[in-house]
Design a protein around this motif. Structure first.
Motif, mmCIF file in Angstrom:
data_model
loop_
_atom_site.group_PDB
_atom_site.id
_atom_site.type_symbol
_atom_site.label_atom_id
_atom_site.label_comp_id
_atom_site.label_asym_id
_atom_site.label_seq_id
_atom_site.Cartn_x
_atom_site.Cartn_y
_atom_site.Cartn_z
ATOM 1 N N ASP A 1 141.686 49.629 -45.551
ATOM 2 C CA ASP A 1 141.650 47.903 -45.800
ATOM 3 C C ASP A 1 142.506 47.527 -46.459
ATOM 4 O OD1 ASP A 1 139.554 48.187 -43.952
ATOM 5 O OD2 ASP A 1 137.947 47.974 -45.330
ATOM 6 N N SER A 2 143.219 48.239 -47.487
ATOM 7 C CA SER A 2 144.203 47.749 -48.532
ATOM 8 C C SER A 2 145.405 48.161 -48.099
ATOM 9 C CB SER A 2 143.718 48.484 -49.960
ATOM 10 O OG SER A 2 144.133 49.687 -50.051
ATOM 11 N N GLU A 3 145.894 48.638 -46.870
ATOM 12 C CA GLU A 3 147.198 48.760 -46.575
ATOM 13 C C GLU A 3 148.241 47.585 -46.588
ATOM 14 O OE1 GLU A 3 146.115 50.240 -42.711
ATOM 15 O OE2 GLU A 3 146.464 48.304 -41.806
ATOM 16 N N THR A 4 149.356 48.014 -46.725
ATOM 17 C CA THR A 4 150.309 46.752 -47.167
ATOM 18 C C THR A 4 151.625 46.843 -46.293
ATOM 19 O OG1 THR A 4 149.816 47.152 -49.654
ATOM 20 C CG2 THR A 4 151.747 46.121 -49.208
ATOM 21 N N PRO A 5 151.904 45.687 -45.602
ATOM 22 C CA PRO A 5 153.232 45.822 -44.524
ATOM 23 C C PRO A 5 154.303 45.673 -45.694
ATOM 24 C CG PRO A 5 151.798 43.955 -44.446
ATOM 25 C CD PRO A 5 151.107 44.725 -45.333
ATOM 26 N N ILE A 6 155.424 46.197 -45.264
ATOM 27 C CA ILE A 6 156.656 45.797 -46.006
ATOM 28 C C ILE A 6 157.429 44.947 -45.094
ATOM 29 C CG2 ILE A 6 158.749 46.727 -47.156
ATOM 30 C CD1 ILE A 6 156.045 47.841 -48.394
ATOM 31 N N TRP A 7 157.068 43.724 -45.155
ATOM 32 C CA TRP A 7 157.811 42.982 -44.442
ATOM 33 C C TRP A 7 159.284 42.688 -44.750
ATOM 34 C CZ3 TRP A 7 155.986 41.652 -39.905
ATOM 35 C CH2 TRP A 7 154.520 41.321 -39.598
ATOM 36 N N SER A 8 159.615 42.917 -45.811
ATOM 37 C CA SER A 8 160.984 42.345 -46.229
ATOM 38 C C SER A 8 162.032 43.290 -45.610
ATOM 39 C CB SER A 8 161.191 42.473 -48.056
ATOM 40 O OG SER A 8 160.596 43.678 -48.370
ATOM 41 N N TYR B 1 156.308 56.702 -57.912
ATOM 42 C CA TYR B 1 156.839 55.634 -56.672
ATOM 43 C C TYR B 1 156.348 54.180 -56.966
ATOM 44 C CZ TYR B 1 157.960 54.871 -51.791
ATOM 45 O OH TYR B 1 158.257 54.428 -50.643
ATOM 46 N N HIS B 2 157.279 53.450 -57.351
ATOM 47 C CA HIS B 2 156.860 52.089 -57.620
ATOM 48 C C HIS B 2 155.893 52.309 -58.861
ATOM 49 C CE1 HIS B 2 159.437 50.121 -54.697
ATOM 50 N NE2 HIS B 2 159.333 51.115 -54.012
ATOM 51 N N GLY B 3 155.910 53.060 -59.643
ATOM 52 C CA GLY B 3 155.121 53.164 -60.885
ATOM 53 C C GLY B 3 153.850 54.153 -60.349
ATOM 54 N N ILE B 4 153.610 54.575 -59.257
ATOM 55 C CA ILE B 4 152.143 55.487 -58.959
ATOM 56 C C ILE B 4 152.381 56.797 -58.977
ATOM 57 C CG2 ILE B 4 150.688 55.644 -57.123
ATOM 58 C CD1 ILE B 4 150.411 52.949 -58.665
ATOM 59 N N SER B 5 151.831 57.556 -59.534
ATOM 60 C CA SER B 5 151.893 59.009 -59.558
ATOM 61 C C SER B 5 150.715 59.792 -59.098
ATOM 62 C CB SER B 5 152.209 59.638 -60.708
ATOM 63 O OG SER B 5 153.525 59.069 -61.193
ATOM 64 N N ASP B 6 150.396 60.976 -58.754
ATOM 65 C CA ASP B 6 149.408 61.763 -58.754
ATOM 66 C C ASP B 6 148.138 61.198 -57.532
ATOM 67 O OD1 ASP B 6 148.010 64.033 -59.029
ATOM 68 O OD2 ASP B 6 146.568 63.065 -60.566
ATOM 69 N N VAL B 7 148.713 60.609 -56.382
ATOM 70 C CA VAL B 7 147.480 60.079 -55.400
ATOM 71 C C VAL B 7 148.459 60.474 -53.935
ATOM 72 C CG1 VAL B 7 148.344 57.928 -55.232
ATOM 73 C CG2 VAL B 7 146.097 58.365 -54.730
ATOM 74 N N TYR B 8 147.567 60.945 -52.946
ATOM 75 C CA TYR B 8 148.079 60.966 -51.661
ATOM 76 C C TYR B 8 148.027 59.464 -51.216
ATOM 77 C CZ TYR B 8 149.069 65.749 -50.433
ATOM 78 O OH TYR B 8 149.849 66.975 -50.293
ATOM 79 N N ILE B 9 149.305 58.937 -50.510
ATOM 80 C CA ILE B 9 149.323 57.742 -49.947
ATOM 81 C C ILE B 9 150.227 57.431 -48.834
ATOM 82 C CG2 ILE B 9 150.656 56.665 -52.060
ATOM 83 C CD1 ILE B 9 148.934 54.400 -51.983
ATOM 84 N N GLU C 1 155.080 45.100 -53.771
ATOM 85 C CA GLU C 1 154.712 46.209 -55.054
ATOM 86 C C GLU C 1 153.537 46.189 -55.526
ATOM 87 O OE1 GLU C 1 157.318 46.455 -58.591
ATOM 88 O OE2 GLU C 1 157.773 48.293 -57.644
ATOM 89 N N GLU C 2 153.181 44.823 -55.833
ATOM 90 C CA GLU C 2 151.648 44.627 -56.409
ATOM 91 C C GLU C 2 150.738 45.113 -55.378
ATOM 92 O OE1 GLU C 2 149.682 40.369 -57.694
ATOM 93 O OE2 GLU C 2 151.853 40.685 -58.461
ATOM 94 N N LEU C 3 150.738 44.631 -54.198
ATOM 95 C CA LEU C 3 149.688 45.107 -53.188
ATOM 96 C C LEU C 3 149.741 46.697 -52.928
ATOM 97 C CD1 LEU C 3 150.451 42.280 -50.356
ATOM 98 C CD2 LEU C 3 148.402 42.628 -51.822
ATOM 99 N N SER D 1 146.569 48.934 -53.773
ATOM 100 C CA SER D 1 146.213 49.959 -52.879
ATOM 101 C C SER D 1 145.858 51.256 -53.485
ATOM 102 C CB SER D 1 147.110 50.107 -51.520
ATOM 103 O OG SER D 1 146.428 50.931 -50.587
ATOM 104 N N ALA D 2 146.953 51.882 -54.015
ATOM 105 C CA ALA D 2 147.052 52.987 -54.790
ATOM 106 C C ALA D 2 145.901 53.170 -55.969
ATOM 107 C CB ALA D 2 148.480 53.361 -55.439
ATOM 108 N N TYR D 3 145.607 52.036 -56.761
ATOM 109 C CA TYR D 3 144.623 52.172 -57.699
ATOM 110 C C TYR D 3 143.192 52.263 -56.872
ATOM 111 C CZ TYR D 3 148.070 50.416 -60.757
ATOM 112 O OH TYR D 3 149.530 50.265 -61.612
ATOM 113 N N LYS D 4 142.993 51.663 -55.967
ATOM 114 C CA LYS D 4 141.758 51.919 -55.156
ATOM 115 C C LYS D 4 141.470 53.351 -54.701
ATOM 116 C CE LYS D 4 139.744 50.689 -50.639
ATOM 117 N NZ LYS D 4 139.802 50.201 -49.305
ATOM 118 N N LEU D 5 142.663 53.862 -54.092
ATOM 119 C CA LEU D 5 142.387 55.264 -54.016
ATOM 120 C C LEU D 5 142.022 56.312 -55.096
ATOM 121 C CD1 LEU D 5 145.262 55.500 -51.277
ATOM 122 C CD2 LEU D 5 142.800 55.764 -50.677
#
Ligand code: NAD
Length: 308
Positions: free
Chosen positions: A181-188, A257-265, A289-291, A295-299
């Motif tokens: 549910d928290s997946e994020t499209p990279i429209w840019s 990765y954009h400030g995120i570590s140690d999670v499979y995503i 990036e925020e979205l 999503s990573a924090y949720k995981l």
């Protein structure tokens, strides 16, 4: 003269809707010389193998059989699609507790016999179970891959293609983050032939909502989703077996990765014979990036709660 045939062996663990459709897709596309089906329900694996064997005169020679974990011994790829699936109204995260318990046994059984293959996880919640499989197996990160947001990205590309009337294979767009549910499209970054999409915000929102709701809609209609995921898994298998260096949005361990570590995503990654060779650092807008981060924090929160 002895003819040398290059052996390729694939094991599918869990031949319910997803596993059996994937096995059949791999067979139709002649991806391997040996295909082993393993399921807790031995009759289902036996019946599927028999059924597929009867199709061999129409597709070509492949050694298809129902096996056990000792058959993982020289497998190039072990696909796991075993475990509980979403029932109408359930989220993917709802399956976590049940499926971690199932994976505990499955990963131990696989690694007892196989130390060199690639584990490809499809079972949900796929990001967390891939992380769990990596930790439990002791395999290097590159050799434990989750199907991630490859299917979600395909759904997005299809829906964009419908709006702009261009072949979905020519539409380049990625969904990153949780397969859920928290997946994020990279429209840019979304484009066709390098051309930025001229969709309105409303159209984009509609497409994203449709992508996020896709699995729920299919499950409500027929109880399970399996054709598109089978093709997505086949795509990953092909990138591995042909050493393609293809860019696929699979689930892998990220490091800063954009400030995120140690999670499979799910992130765009280069997939070749070694598995995930490299994660691609794609640029994101601040909002994307925020979205992605949330999503990573949720995981990470779910991983902590489940004490993985
Ligand atoms: P299913 O119920 O049809 O099949 C699950 C199979 O796993 C059954 O055949 C069952 O006997 C087997 N199984 C259960 N415990 C086992 C064990 N310990 N060892 C071996 N086999 C065992 O479910 P499905 O619709 O095929 O879905 C399978 C999984 O794939 C679910 O978690 C589902 O949410 C997930 N899925 C993922 C994606 C994706 O994009 N990654 C897409 C669709 C479905």
């Amino acid at each position: 003269m002895t003819i040398q045939i290059k052996k390729k062996k694939i094991v599918v663990v869990g031949v319910g809707s997803v596993g059996s459709t994937t096995a059949y897709t791999l067979l139709l596309r002649q991806r391997m010389t040996e295909l082993v089906l393993i399921d807790y329900n031995k009759d289902k694996a036996y019946g599927d193998a028999l059924d597929m064997n009867h199709g061999l005169p129409f597709v070509g020679q492949t050694n298809v059989y129902a096996g056990d974990y000792s058959d993982c011994v020289d497998a190039d790829i072990i696909i796991i699609a075993a475990g509980a699936a979403q029932k109408p109204g359930e989220t993917r995260i709802d399956l976590l507790k049940k499926n971690v318990e199932i994976f505990d046994g499955i990963i131990s059984s696989i690694t007892k016999y196989n130390k060199t293959g690639i584990i490809l996880v499809a079972t949900n919640p796929v990001d967390i179970l891939s992380y769990y499989s990596w930790k439990k197996s002791g395999f290097p990160v590159n050799r434990v891959i989750g199907s991630g947001t490859l299917l979600d990205s395909a759904r997005l590309r299809y829906l964009i293609s419908e709006k702009i009337n261009v072949d979905p294979r020519s539409v380049h767009a990625h969904i990153v983050g949780e397969h859920g549910d928290s997946e994020t499209p990279i429209w840019s970054l979304a484009n066709y032939a390098g051309v930025t999409l001229s969709l309105t915000d409303e159209q984009k929102e509609e497409i994203v909502e449709e992508t996020r709701r896709a699995a729920y809609k299919i499950i409500d209609a027929k109880g399970a989703t399996y054709y598109a995921i089978a093709l997505a898994l086949d795509r990953i298998v092909t990138a591995i077996l042909r050493n393609e260096s293809s860019i696929l949005t699979v689930s892998t361990l990220v490091k800063d990765y954009h400030g995120i570590s140690d999670v499979y995503i799910g992130v765009p990654s280069i997939v070749d014979a070694s598995g995930v060779r490299e994660v691609v650092q794609v640029p994101m807008t601040e909002q994307e990036e925020e979205l992605f981060r949330s999503s990573a924090y949720k995981l990470q929160e779910e991983i902590e709660k489940a004490k993985i």
